[in-house]
Scaffold this motif. Structure first.
Motif, short mmCIF file in Angstrom:
data_model
loop_
_atom_site.label_atom_id
_atom_site.label_comp_id
_atom_site.label_asym_id
_atom_site.label_seq_id
_atom_site.Cartn_x
_atom_site.Cartn_y
_atom_site.Cartn_z
N GLU A 198 67.13 -84.46 -19.49
CA GLU A 198 68.48 -84.59 -20.03
C GLU A 198 68.96 -83.27 -20.65
O GLU A 198 68.22 -82.60 -21.37
CB GLU A 198 68.49 -85.69 -21.10
N THR A 199 70.20 -82.90 -20.34
CA THR A 199 70.81 -81.70 -20.92
C THR A 199 72.13 -82.09 -21.61
O THR A 199 72.66 -83.19 -21.39
CB THR A 199 71.10 -80.65 -19.85
N ASP A 200 72.64 -81.18 -22.42
CA ASP A 200 73.92 -81.41 -23.10
C ASP A 200 75.04 -80.87 -22.23
O ASP A 200 75.17 -79.65 -22.06
CB ASP A 200 73.91 -80.70 -24.45
N PRO A 201 75.88 -81.72 -21.67
CA PRO A 201 76.93 -81.26 -20.75
C PRO A 201 77.99 -80.38 -21.41
O PRO A 201 78.71 -79.66 -20.73
CB PRO A 201 77.54 -82.56 -20.21
N ALA A 203 77.34 -77.93 -23.55
CA ALA A 203 76.75 -76.69 -24.06
C ALA A 203 77.43 -75.45 -23.51
O ALA A 203 77.70 -74.49 -24.26
CB ALA A 203 75.26 -76.66 -23.74
N THR A 277 70.92 -73.19 -30.71
CA THR A 277 71.09 -74.31 -29.80
C THR A 277 70.18 -75.48 -30.16
O THR A 277 69.11 -75.29 -30.73
CB THR A 277 70.78 -73.89 -28.35
N ARG A 280 68.59 -79.79 -26.10
CA ARG A 280 69.36 -80.20 -24.92
C ARG A 280 70.39 -79.14 -24.53
O ARG A 280 70.69 -78.96 -23.35
CB ARG A 280 70.04 -81.55 -25.20
N GLU A 281 70.94 -78.43 -25.51
CA GLU A 281 71.84 -77.32 -25.21
C GLU A 281 71.08 -76.19 -24.53
O GLU A 281 71.56 -75.59 -23.56
CB GLU A 281 72.52 -76.83 -26.49
N ALA A 284 70.54 -77.08 -20.95
CA ALA A 284 71.75 -76.93 -20.14
C ALA A 284 71.99 -75.46 -19.79
O ALA A 284 72.38 -75.13 -18.66
CB ALA A 284 72.95 -77.50 -20.88
N GLN A 287 69.47 -74.48 -17.22
CA GLN A 287 69.77 -75.17 -15.96
C GLN A 287 70.80 -74.43 -15.12
O GLN A 287 70.71 -74.41 -13.89
CB GLN A 287 70.25 -76.60 -16.26
N HIS A 288 71.79 -73.83 -15.77
CA HIS A 288 72.89 -73.19 -15.04
C HIS A 288 72.75 -71.67 -14.96
O HIS A 288 73.67 -71.00 -14.48
CB HIS A 288 74.22 -73.57 -15.70
#
Length: 433
Positions: A198-201, A203, A277, A280-281, A284, A287-288
């Motif tokens: 799970e990530t923070d969308p 962020a 952060t 989860r941030e 995110a 992740q990107h």
């Protein structure tokens, strides 16, 4: 008076833990008595270590479920919040408890309990083999295989973590790495690095990274190893020089530093998010990212969950054991692979040098050279679809944070031509560094 109050608080915690343990034990017993044949078997799993260790354990449990069928997992970890975050990615009912408080009290209540760390073992003294044979014969078979494998690493288990270096050499000799050794012990297929953590969308929007291309960089280490140590032999101290050289080659490269209290600010990075952060941030942002530049760390494991490539500068830890094959893995120029040759290996050079030569002799230019092909191809692709004129109007005056001065569009084409020279431009950059 302070001693009395402290002792009272300790007694209160122990009393509360005992009450909680009794409630959980009753629930486990009731479930074992009343569960139908299709209900998932409840299994206890003790997990220790940092984020990377928890990610590797989660992949093992994912693959265990795929091999034996549905399970309900009770995870016991000293990092309960981290465990809850990571193990929530599994397709299984998961409950997380504090390992130090409850594990020894509750482990005998389960039909089977595992310890998953650098290795996976079964607590055979409490296994209900008849119950497993009736309810979960495939899980029983895995437990048997783990027990059969155990003699080959028994010394490493008994002296964990002091013989972890030897364990890594055994695993490497057998053709395994940290990522899939547990599956090798259990003789179950490895399901890959990807893990839907799970990530923070929000962020990227929060930190001004939405819609922007960037790389991350990290130079921290696990503070739990030795909280008194200001640095670690695992840390590459010259990332500032690396980033400065990369910025000369790619002036529009956006570099985001991530990390926690053990990281040190890299002045040449564009955005410093040390300690800024949530977990989860951070996930995110990783992740990107197009690429993560790092020491060997838990963030490298995290990046692999999202198929994000890392460039990893290795020092005392084993490249053969810890490296992900898709990463840019830089072997130390000298020495290396000295982890756990003594108890202070992570704080002081095992050979007594003031600075560990496995890291200090690694030149920034060699790191830049290793990154050049990856970043040159990425830069060319980015330049092909995001010119200055295509940036939002509100970002043009400040170059969207990429370091573009006003009017950069005039020389942008010339810079791209120079970027296309590749090795020639790299050599020139090294000469003027």
């Amino acid at each position: 008076m302070k001693k009395v109050l402290a002792e009272f608080r300790r007694f209160s915690r122990r009393f509360s833990a005992a009450q909680q343990a009794r409630r959980i034990a009753k629930d486990i017993h009731r479930l074992r008595q009343s569960a139908g044949p299709d209900a998932p078997l409840k299994v206890a799993v003790r997990v220790t270590g940092g984020i990377g260790d928890h990610i590797v354990a989660a992949r093992f449990l994912r693959d265990l479920i795929a091999a034996v069928g549905p399970l309900a997992l009770d995870i016991y970890s000293p990092k309960r919040e981290i465990a809850a975050w990571i193990f929530r990615s599994l397709d299984a009912p998961v409950a997380c408890f504090h390992e130090r408080i409850l594990w020894d009290r509750l482990r005998p209540s389960y039909a089977v309990a595992f310890y998953v760390t650098q290795f996976a073992v079964v607590y055979t003294e409490t296994v209900d083999w008849m119950y497993l044979s009736e309810r979960a014969p495939k899980l029983r078979d895995v437990a048997v295989r783990l027990e059969e494998f155990r003699p080959s690493i028994e010394a490493c288990i008994q002296h964990h973590p002091r013989l972890d270096g030897h364990l890594g050499r055994i695993a490497s000799f057998m053709g395994y790495g940290r990522r899939n050794f547990l599956q090798g012990m259990a003789n179950i297929p490895y399901g890959g690095d990807a893990l839907p953590i799970e990530t923070d969308p929000g962020a990227l929007e929060k930190f001004g990274l939405a819609g922007r291309a960037y790389v991350t960089i990290h130079n921290g280490f696990d503070a739990e190893f030795d909280k008194a140590a200001p640095t670690s032999t695992k840390v590459y101290a010259r990332f500032d020089d690396v980033v400065a050289r990369l910025k000369r080659l790619y002036p529009d490269l956006l570099v985001v530093q991530v990390g926690t209290v053990t990281s040190k600010a890299i002045a040449s990075a564009d955005l410093n998010l040390i300690g800024a952060t949530t977990i989860r941030e951070l996930a995110a942002i990783i992740q990107h990212a197009h690429l993560n530049i790092d020491n060997e760390s838990g963030i490298v494991h995290l990046a692999s969950c999202f198929d994000v490539r890392s460039c990893v500068v290795f020092g005392p830890t084993s490249v053969d054991y810890y490296a992900y094959p898709q990463n840019i893995n830089l072997r130390p120029p000298v020495c290396g692979d000295c982890w756990w040759v003594n108890e202070n290996w992570m704080n002081r050079c095992a050979k007594g040098h003031e600075q560990a030569p496995c890291m200090s002799l690694r030149s920034p230019d060699s790191v830049v050279a290793a990154l050049s092909e990856e970043l040159a191809a990425w830069h060319e692709a980015e330049a092909g679809h995001e010119t200055f004129d295509e940036l939002p109007v509100q970002d043009r005056g400040r170059g969207a944070g990429y370091g573009f001065p006003p009017g950069r569009e005039i020389v942008d084409g010339a810079v791209r031509v120079l970027m296309g020279l590749g090795p020639v431009w790299l050599t020139f950059g090294q000469l003027i560094a």
